[in-house]
Design an enzyme around this catalytic site. Structure first.
Site, short mmCIF file in Angstrom:
data_model
loop_
_atom_site.label_atom_id
_atom_site.label_comp_id
_atom_site.label_asym_id
_atom_site.label_seq_id
_atom_site.Cartn_x
_atom_site.Cartn_y
_atom_site.Cartn_z
CE LYS A 156 -2.09 2.52 3.26
NZ LYS A 156 -1.76 3.68 2.46
CD GLU B 187 13.23 0.51 9.06
OE1 GLU B 187 13.89 1.82 9.65
OE2 GLU B 187 13.68 -0.43 9.39
CB CYS C 267 13.20 8.51 7.74
SG CYS C 267 14.33 7.83 6.54
CD GLU D 208 10.11 12.85 11.32
OE1 GLU D 208 8.90 12.39 11.54
OE2 GLU D 208 10.79 12.10 11.00
P1 NAD Z 1 2.34 8.11 8.15
O1 NAD Z 1 2.60 7.52 9.18
O2 NAD Z 1 1.31 9.51 8.10
O3 NAD Z 1 1.88 7.20 6.89
C1 NAD Z 1 2.70 6.01 6.47
C2 NAD Z 1 1.69 5.17 5.80
O4 NAD Z 1 0.72 4.69 6.78
C3 NAD Z 1 0.85 5.72 4.70
O5 NAD Z 1 0.76 4.85 3.53
C4 NAD Z 1 -0.58 5.96 5.35
O6 NAD Z 1 -1.55 5.81 4.51
C5 NAD Z 1 -0.56 4.84 6.26
N1 NAD Z 1 -1.26 4.69 7.39
C6 NAD Z 1 -1.80 5.73 8.14
N2 NAD Z 1 -2.47 5.53 9.03
C7 NAD Z 1 -2.47 3.95 9.34
C8 NAD Z 1 -3.01 3.06 10.03
N3 NAD Z 1 -3.52 3.53 11.06
N4 NAD Z 1 -2.63 1.75 9.79
C9 NAD Z 1 -2.04 1.25 8.86
N5 NAD Z 1 -1.24 2.33 8.01
C10 NAD Z 1 -1.87 3.67 8.23
O7 NAD Z 1 3.66 8.87 7.37
P2 NAD Z 1 3.98 9.96 6.18
O8 NAD Z 1 3.66 11.41 6.64
O9 NAD Z 1 3.42 9.26 4.94
O10 NAD Z 1 5.66 9.75 5.97
C11 NAD Z 1 6.46 10.50 7.02
C12 NAD Z 1 6.88 9.94 8.10
O11 NAD Z 1 7.67 8.63 7.78
C13 NAD Z 1 7.93 10.54 8.73
O12 NAD Z 1 7.60 10.43 10.15
C14 NAD Z 1 9.23 9.99 8.39
O13 NAD Z 1 10.29 10.25 9.31
C15 NAD Z 1 8.80 8.65 8.21
N6 NAD Z 1 9.86 7.84 7.36
C16 NAD Z 1 10.79 6.88 8.09
C17 NAD Z 1 11.53 6.26 7.30
C18 NAD Z 1 12.49 5.04 8.07
O14 NAD Z 1 13.06 4.36 7.19
N7 NAD Z 1 12.48 5.15 9.14
C19 NAD Z 1 11.76 6.40 6.10
C20 NAD Z 1 10.81 7.46 5.29
C21 NAD Z 1 9.89 8.03 6.37
#
Ligand code: NAD
Length: 478
Positions: free
Chosen positions: A157, A229, A263, A360
């Site tokens: 997804k 992650e 990230c 963050e």
């Molecule tokens: P997010 O947590 O809002 O969403 C991530 C994904 O989770 C999306 O596909 C979203 O639709 C899905 N999602 C949302 N609610 C959910 C739920 N309750 N159950 C299952 N899936 C759900 O994050 P974002 O805004 O898309 O991305 C930014 C964040 O990602 C930042 O915090 C960044 O640091 C982190 N990030 C971490 C890494 C890593 O490798 N550690 C890499 C890239 C980004």
């Protein structure tokens, strides 16, 4: 719930396309198809799987321009950076195609000499891979490639912000059994439905700490494995023995790459006092020389932020820091009259209590702190609940070792900011995640271990019942 997703171009704020979100029935179908694909994938030998992976890699590389263009339109990252991302995505498939052939188990020493003990690495089943928008193809590949290489089926997804490049990537992937890799679309409600779906045996998630916690709880309730992650607040330590110009340029790049939406973006800078003023000046000059604008333009350094919400968060962090006494060196404002641009920003006079120093920010912001010693810098680096990455600039080997040992982070980069390596594990310590991607550990994350204990002789063992032996009644004779 579900419905349609309106995909916006962050550079203009205009709609690119509306796509249908997946329904519960779509997920049911995907789970059934995944089981069939999983069974068929068993009949592929390691070498056959590697061939398919190399073909996927070739196909992605052949379509680099097209994929990079789609990613630029939907995510706002500059085209140059998206083009690199396609190359790294392809490299990840090549890497896992090969190392999976080499990691199918091992032989521990048996209990008795005539016996054979085997540890066999088996797939887990159907893995739900849920990814964010900032590196849509790469972060998908870090999960999809090792999960498939380990023999699993995958339901992927993408983020609701960036589904289009993933859809195209899925079309370009050929040679896998039908159903082995499927893409479903939607926002958090679809993600949650997927994690809770009985046909899903594991979840691999990248995203924010807040969402990661929800995913972890949902997975724990179902007793399925969750690789998480999550976000970071990476520190960057600059020692006083380095070339200030180069250090400032590396630091600014580490903070502003993808408009600070990485990230492992560097979000806190600790500079030894001897060079602190020069470092601030060099950072200001470099930041002001960067080209902010149309991400499709090959000479653009910094594109827009992904959406209005992301930009508002950066504005909150910077605004609050200034209200609390921080000084704006440059930036600190929106750019252009459309889209979600924010100028790269340098702040000084920041304090640990400010949100810009402990939560963050996820934007192009360089908050700089002058420190009296390396010990102080390391202590500050460790002062937040995150531990994803950390960067250091120094020529002094003794300082390198102190940072390497002292900083609590999943990756410590010394003198080469933010360089990932497919062959080495990536992930967070502390609140930045559970588990690792990439490297051998990134494959093992998708494997179950089965211990097989074989004794070729069938004989009565002396430690079985009865415990009362003839010679010593009531006593176990071992
Ligand atoms: P997010 O947590 O809002 O969403 C991530 C994904 O989770 C999306 O596909 C979203 O639709 C899905 N999602 C949302 N609610 C959910 C739920 N309750 N159950 C299952 N899936 C759900 O994050 P974002 O805004 O898309 O991305 C930014 C964040 O990602 C930042 O915090 C960044 O640091 C982190 N990030 C971490 C890494 C890593 O490798 N550690 C890499 C890239 C980004």
């Amino acid at each position: 719930m579900s419905g349609r997703l309106n995909v916006l171009n962050p550079a203009t704020g205009e709609s690119i396309e509306e796509i249908e979100a997946s329904s519960r029935e779509d997920l049911d179908r995907a789970a059934q198809n995944a089981r069939r694909g999983f069974e068929e994938w068993r009949s592929f030998a390691g070498l056959d799987r590697a061939e398919v992976f190399h073909e996927i890699s070739r196909s992605l590389r052949d379509h680099s321009d097209e994929l990079a263009e789609i990613m630029t339109h939907e995510g706002g990252k500059p085209f140059i950076e998206n083009h690199d991302e396609v190359g790294w995505t392809a490299a990840c498939f090549d890497y896992y195609g090969e190392i999976a052939r080499d990691n199918v188990g091992y032989l521990p020493a048996p209990i008795e000499p005539q016996q054979l003990a085997l540890v066999i690495k088996e797939p887990i089943g159907t893995v739900a891979c849920i990814v964010p928008w900032n590196y849509p193809l790469l972060l998908a590949a870090w999960k999809v490639a090792p999960a498939l290489a380990a023999g699993n089926a995958v339901i992927l997804k993408p983020s609701e912000e960036t589904p289009l490049a993933t859809r195209r990537m899925a079309e370009l992937i050929d040679g896998l059994p039908e159903g082995l890799l499927q893409v479903v679309y939607g926002a958090g409600d679809v993600g949650e439905m997927l994690v809770r779906h009985p046909g899903v045996d594991m979840v691999a998630f990248t995203g924010s700490q807040e969402t990661g916690r929800k995913v972890g709880v949902a997975a724990a309730e179902r007793l399925i494995r969750a690789n998480l992650e999550l976000g970071g607040k990476d520190p960057f330590i600059i020692c006083d023995d380095v070339d200030v110009e180069i250090a400032a340029q590396g630091a600014v790049w580490a903070a502003c790459l993808n408009a600070g939406q990485v990230c492992t973006s560097s979000e806190r800078f600790y500079v030894e006092k001897k060079i602190a003023d020069d470092f601030v000046e060099a950072s200001k000059e470099f930041v002001e020389s960067l080209k902010v604008g149309d991400p499709m333009d090959r000479s653009t350094d910094i594109g827009p932020m992904v959406n209005a919400k992301g930009r508002e968060k950066v504005e909150r962090h910077v605004g609050e820091a200034i209200e609390m006494g921080a000084k704006l060196v440059t930036g600190g404002e929106r750019f252009g009259d459309r889209g979600f641009f924010y100028r790269p920003t340098v702040l000084v006079g920041v304090e640990p209590s400010m949100r810009v120093m402990r939560e963050e920010t996820f934007g192009p912001v360089v908050p700089i702190v002058r420190v009296d010693s390396l010990d102080e810098a390391i202590e500050q680096a460790n002062s937040v609940p995150y531990g994803l990455g950390a960067n250091v600039y120094t020529r002094d080997f003794e300082k390198m070792l102190r940072c390497m040992r002292g900083i609590r982070a999943g990756t410590v980069w010394i003198n080469d900011p933010l360089t990932d390596n497919d062959a080495a594990p990536f992930g967070g310590q502390k609140g930045s995640g559970i588990g690792r991607e990439l490297g051998r550990e990134g494959l093992e994350a998708f494997q179950e271990s089965k211990h097989v204990h074989i004794d070729p002789k069938i004989e009565k063992k002396e430690w079985w019942y009865p415990y009362a032996k003839d010679d010593e009644p009531g006593q176990r004779t071992m």
